[in-house]
Design a protein around this motif. Structure first.
Motif, PDB file in Angstrom:
ATOM      1  N   SER A  24       0.823  -1.207   0.000  1.00  0.00           N
ATOM      2  CA  SER A  24       0.000   0.000   0.000  1.00  0.00           C
ATOM      3  C   SER A  24       0.855   1.254   0.000  1.00  0.00           C
ATOM      4  O   SER A  24       1.916   1.294   0.611  1.00  0.00           O
ATOM      5  CB  SER A  24      -0.889   0.034   1.239  1.00  0.00           C
ATOM      6  N   VAL A  25       0.355   2.271  -0.684  1.00  0.00           N
ATOM      7  CA  VAL A  25       0.956   3.599  -0.635  1.00  0.00           C
ATOM      8  C   VAL A  25      -0.181   4.586  -0.478  1.00  0.00           C
ATOM      9  O   VAL A  25      -1.124   4.585  -1.257  1.00  0.00           O
ATOM     10  CB  VAL A  25       1.759   3.926  -1.916  1.00  0.00           C
ATOM     11  N   PHE A  26      -0.108   5.404   0.552  1.00  0.00           N
ATOM     12  CA  PHE A  26      -1.086   6.475   0.755  1.00  0.00           C
ATOM     13  C   PHE A  26      -0.308   7.779   0.791  1.00  0.00           C
ATOM     14  O   PHE A  26       0.531   7.987   1.653  1.00  0.00           O
ATOM     15  CB  PHE A  26      -1.860   6.265   2.064  1.00  0.00           C
ATOM     16  N   LEU A  27      -0.559   8.646  -0.154  1.00  0.00           N
ATOM     17  CA  LEU A  27       0.208   9.873  -0.287  1.00  0.00           C
ATOM     18  C   LEU A  27      -0.735  11.020  -0.573  1.00  0.00           C
ATOM     19  O   LEU A  27      -1.544  10.952  -1.494  1.00  0.00           O
ATOM     20  CB  LEU A  27       1.229   9.726  -1.428  1.00  0.00           C
ATOM     21  N   LEU A  36      10.197   1.846  -4.471  1.00  0.00           N
ATOM     22  CA  LEU A  36       9.497   0.646  -4.036  1.00  0.00           C
ATOM     23  C   LEU A  36      10.490  -0.479  -3.798  1.00  0.00           C
ATOM     24  O   LEU A  36      11.447  -0.648  -4.535  1.00  0.00           O
ATOM     25  CB  LEU A  36       8.472   0.230  -5.103  1.00  0.00           C
ATOM     26  N   SER A  37      10.253  -1.250  -2.753  1.00  0.00           N
ATOM     27  CA  SER A  37      11.096  -2.408  -2.473  1.00  0.00           C
ATOM     28  C   SER A  37      10.237  -3.481  -1.817  1.00  0.00           C
ATOM     29  O   SER A  37       9.134  -3.218  -1.359  1.00  0.00           O
ATOM     30  CB  SER A  37      12.268  -2.038  -1.570  1.00  0.00           C
ATOM     31  N   SER A  38      10.761  -4.685  -1.790  1.00  0.00           N
ATOM     32  CA  SER A  38      10.036  -5.777  -1.151  1.00  0.00           C
ATOM     33  C   SER A  38      11.042  -6.732  -0.532  1.00  0.00           C
ATOM     34  O   SER A  38      12.228  -6.710  -0.852  1.00  0.00           O
ATOM     35  CB  SER A  38       9.165  -6.522  -2.161  1.00  0.00           C
TER      36      SER A  38
END
Length: 57
Positions: A24-27, A36-38
């Protein structure tokens, strides 16, 4: 991917978040870069390589 967005006069009054997932990204606002990374957090001894169910021959 290069993307340019202009949100002139953006106003956010209320935000309600009901659920969050692992990606998720909330901006709200501006950001110069989003990186982004995992990662894989399962211990190596729990990883099964090969057939999960033994195949009889």
């Amino acid at each position: 991917m290069n993307m340019e967005v202009h949100n002139w006069g953006l106003q956010v009054g209320n935000v309600q978040i009901d659920a969050i997932t692992s990606s998720s990204v909330f901006l709200v606002g501006d950001s110069e870069d989003i990186i982004l990374s995992s990662f894989f957090d399962t211990p190596p001894e729990a990883t099964m390589i090969g057939s999960i169910v033994p195949l009889s021959g």
